[in-house]
Every structure is written in C-alpha cells, then in structure tokens.
Design a protein around this motif. Structure first.
Motif, PDB file in Angstrom:
ATOM      1  N   LEU A 179       0.823  -1.210   0.000  1.00 34.08           N
ATOM      2  CA  LEU A 179       0.000   0.000   0.000  1.00 34.08           C
ATOM      3  C   LEU A 179       0.856   1.260   0.000  1.00 34.08           C
ATOM      4  O   LEU A 179       0.479   2.285  -0.586  1.00 34.08           O
ATOM      5  N   MET A 180       2.006   1.201   0.664  1.00 37.75           N
ATOM      6  CA  MET A 180       2.891   2.366   0.663  1.00 37.75           C
ATOM      7  C   MET A 180       3.433   2.644  -0.733  1.00 37.75           C
ATOM      8  O   MET A 180       3.604   3.798  -1.126  1.00 37.75           O
ATOM      9  N   VAL A 181       3.697   1.584  -1.495  1.00 42.13           N
ATOM     10  CA  VAL A 181       4.175   1.745  -2.866  1.00 42.13           C
ATOM     11  C   VAL A 181       3.067   2.316  -3.751  1.00 42.13           C
ATOM     12  O   VAL A 181       3.297   3.216  -4.570  1.00 42.13           O
ATOM     13  N   ILE A 182       1.846   1.800  -3.576  1.00 42.79           N
ATOM     14  CA  ILE A 182       0.730   2.193  -4.435  1.00 42.79           C
ATOM     15  C   ILE A 182       0.173   3.564  -4.063  1.00 42.79           C
ATOM     16  O   ILE A 182      -0.090   4.405  -4.940  1.00 42.79           O
ATOM     17  N   LEU A 183      -0.008   3.818  -2.767  1.00 49.18           N
ATOM     18  CA  LEU A 183      -0.710   5.018  -2.306  1.00 49.18           C
ATOM     19  C   LEU A 183       0.201   6.088  -1.714  1.00 49.18           C
ATOM     20  O   LEU A 183      -0.237   7.224  -1.514  1.00 49.18           O
ATOM     21  N   GLY A 184       1.435   5.729  -1.414  1.00 47.48           N
ATOM     22  CA  GLY A 184       2.325   6.653  -0.718  1.00 47.48           C
ATOM     23  C   GLY A 184       2.432   6.283   0.746  1.00 47.48           C
ATOM     24  O   GLY A 184       1.566   5.570   1.275  1.00 47.48           O
ATOM     25  N   PRO A 185       3.492   6.730   1.435  1.00 46.95           N
ATOM     26  CA  PRO A 185       3.750   6.296   2.807  1.00 46.95           C
ATOM     27  C   PRO A 185       2.612   6.550   3.782  1.00 46.95           C
ATOM     28  O   PRO A 185       2.132   5.631   4.450  1.00 46.95           O
ATOM     29  N   LYS A 186       2.149   7.802   3.874  1.00 46.28           N
ATOM     30  CA  LYS A 186       1.143   8.122   4.887  1.00 46.28           C
ATOM     31  C   LYS A 186      -0.186   7.453   4.586  1.00 46.28           C
ATOM     32  O   LYS A 186      -0.764   6.772   5.452  1.00 46.28           O
ATOM     33  N   GLU A 187      -0.694   7.597   3.365  1.00 44.04           N
ATOM     34  CA  GLU A 187      -1.986   7.001   3.034  1.00 44.04           C
ATOM     35  C   GLU A 187      -1.904   5.481   3.065  1.00 44.04           C
ATOM     36  O   GLU A 187      -2.878   4.801   3.397  1.00 44.04           O
ATOM     37  N   GLY A 188      -0.718   4.927   2.755  1.00 48.45           N
ATOM     38  CA  GLY A 188      -0.548   3.484   2.809  1.00 48.45           C
ATOM     39  C   GLY A 188      -0.720   2.942   4.211  1.00 48.45           C
ATOM     40  O   GLY A 188      -1.390   1.927   4.429  1.00 48.45           O
ATOM     41  N   VAL A 189      -0.125   3.622   5.200  1.00 49.06           N
ATOM     42  CA  VAL A 189      -0.254   3.204   6.597  1.00 49.06           C
ATOM     43  C   VAL A 189      -1.695   3.343   7.068  1.00 49.06           C
ATOM     44  O   VAL A 189      -2.236   2.457   7.757  1.00 49.06           O
ATOM     45  N   VAL A 190      -2.335   4.449   6.687  1.00 44.75           N
ATOM     46  CA  VAL A 190      -3.726   4.675   7.081  1.00 44.75           C
ATOM     47  C   VAL A 190      -4.640   3.616   6.470  1.00 44.75           C
ATOM     48  O   VAL A 190      -5.506   3.038   7.149  1.00 44.75           O
ATOM     49  N   MET A 191      -4.469   3.347   5.179  1.00 40.72           N
ATOM     50  CA  MET A 191      -5.310   2.369   4.495  1.00 40.72           C
ATOM     51  C   MET A 191      -5.090   0.976   5.058  1.00 40.72           C
ATOM     52  O   MET A 191      -6.036   0.191   5.208  1.00 40.72           O
TER      53      MET A 191
END
Length: 240
Positions: free
Chosen positions: A35-47
């Motif tokens: 998710l961090m690769v796809i959405l970016g670090p912050k949004e990846g952790v949140v998602m």
C-alpha cells in the motif's frame, strides 16, 4: 489506480489476510509495503490500518470459540495505548534504534523459549505489547513485538491466534479512529475497504483451515517463520 497496481493490491491483500488468520499476525507483512508503494507512505499506513481492522472482525468471527478475552487484556490494553500514542504523535525514532531493539527482543524471546521449554513471559508481555502498539502507530507494522507478546501468554495454538486477533483488532481500530479524527480517512478509503470484504472472508477461511492442519508443533514453526520474515524486512533483506 492502474490495473497493475490493482492486481498487486489484490494479491497482497489476499495473502495478508490468509497469513494473518493462520498465524494470528502477519497481515502487515505484505499489505503495508504494498500500500505504501501504491498510495504513498502516509496514506498506505492509514489504508492498511483500516483494512486490517476490518479483517480482524472476520478473524474474530472465525476464532469466536477460542478468544481468551480476560487473559488477553494484559496485551490488548497496552497495545491500544501504544497505538494511540504512535498514531497521534507520529513519532519516529531513529530506524536503527527500532531495528536493534526489535531484533534483540525477538532473539531474547526465542532463546528464552528454547532454554526454558516454556512460552510464558507474562511479565514482559505488556511492555512488548505497548512497544508493538507504538511501532504500529507510526510505521504500520507491529507484528514481531505483538507476536512475541501474545506468545508470552503461554496459550495453546488456537487461543494464541485468538489473543493475537484481539490485540490486532484493538490496535488497528484505535489507529483507524485516530486517523479518522485527524481527517485522514474519507469515502475513497472506505469504498476500497468495502470492496475488499470478499477477500477478507476468503483469506480468513483459508488461513483458519491451514491453522487447523498445522498442529501445535507445526504452528510453532509457522509462527517463527512469520516472525523471521518480519525480522528480515526490518533488516532490509526483504523489500519494504
């Protein structure tokens, strides 16, 4: 999100949900970095927090007969407190310190279990659980410390997974609510989580059946395989 990213997310989510249901932990091992690769670090952790929180509901249903609620409180409460602090403060200790502390804790726990022949470490379990919550709050991954903390309760295979599920649910729900309060969760994330429900159910069923076939000795080996994979990722051997 392009097709290749969607396929990566589906594969990572399905694998994460199955591993988590079989070992009691491990959901973030594949899901968070993907998710961090796809959405970016912050949004990846949140998602990841939202998806894993929802998946833990499916795990609670699957392991509803083996949920040691009272015994789990000594790891559930510290996990919630740690997750809240980590998600709220967004604190980031130097990564080398975190890696050293986590790997040292895992090595000490493995040696203690091998020498004593017992998994019980109830004195250290709350401290490990609190540290797991904090780590999860700002990095999205708490598996190694949480796993060792839960294993320290000295429960059998099914109840160990049940306790890990309760700790995971508490931590992920705490993080999700904290992120929502900070305005980091919206309809996009909720829609994606809803679309993943069939994968959660299927992955949980697969992991539950796999756990049933492992037996106690097989589960112990599988548990440490998952913990070892976390350690390799922390050390940079596996991609993160």
């Amino acid at each position: 999100m392009v097709l290749s990213e969607m396929l990566l997310l589906i594969a990572a989510a399905a694998g994460s949900f199955a591993i988590s249901a079989s070992a009691g932990l491990g959901g973030s091992l594949l899901l968070v970095p993907s998710l961090m690769v796809i959405l970016g670090p912050k949004e990846g952790v949140v998602m990841a927090a939202l998806l894993l929180a929802a998946n833990n509901v499916a795990k609670v249903v699957a392991y509803r007969r083996t949920l040691p609620i009272r015994k789990s409180l000594i790891v559930v409460v510290p996990t919630m407190i740690g997750a809240y602090l980590g998600a709220t403060l967004l604190a980031r200790a130097p990564e080398s310190w975190v890696v050293t502390a986590v790997v040292a804790s895992l090595a000490a726990s493995l040696v203690a279990e091998a020498v004593s022949g017992s998994t019980k470490r109830q004195v250290g379990a709350p401290l490990l659980a609190g540290a797991a919550g904090i780590t999860s709050g700002f990095s999205g991954t708490s598996g190694p410390l949480k796993g060792v903390a839960v294993r320290g309760l000295g429960l059998d295979r099914r109840f160990t997974v049940g306790a890990a599920t309760l700790a995971s649910l508490a931590g992920d729900v705490t993080k999700t609510l904290t992120f929502a309060g900070e305005g980091l969760l919206g309809m996009r994330q909720l829609g994606l989580a809803a679309a993943m429900i069939p994968l959660m159910i299927g992955g949980t069923m697969l992991g539950y059946r796999f756990n049933g076939r492992l037996g106690d000795s097989g589960y112990t080996k599988w548990f440490w395989v998952v913990i070892g994979a976390y350690s390799l990722r922390l050390l940079g051997v596996l991609p993160s």
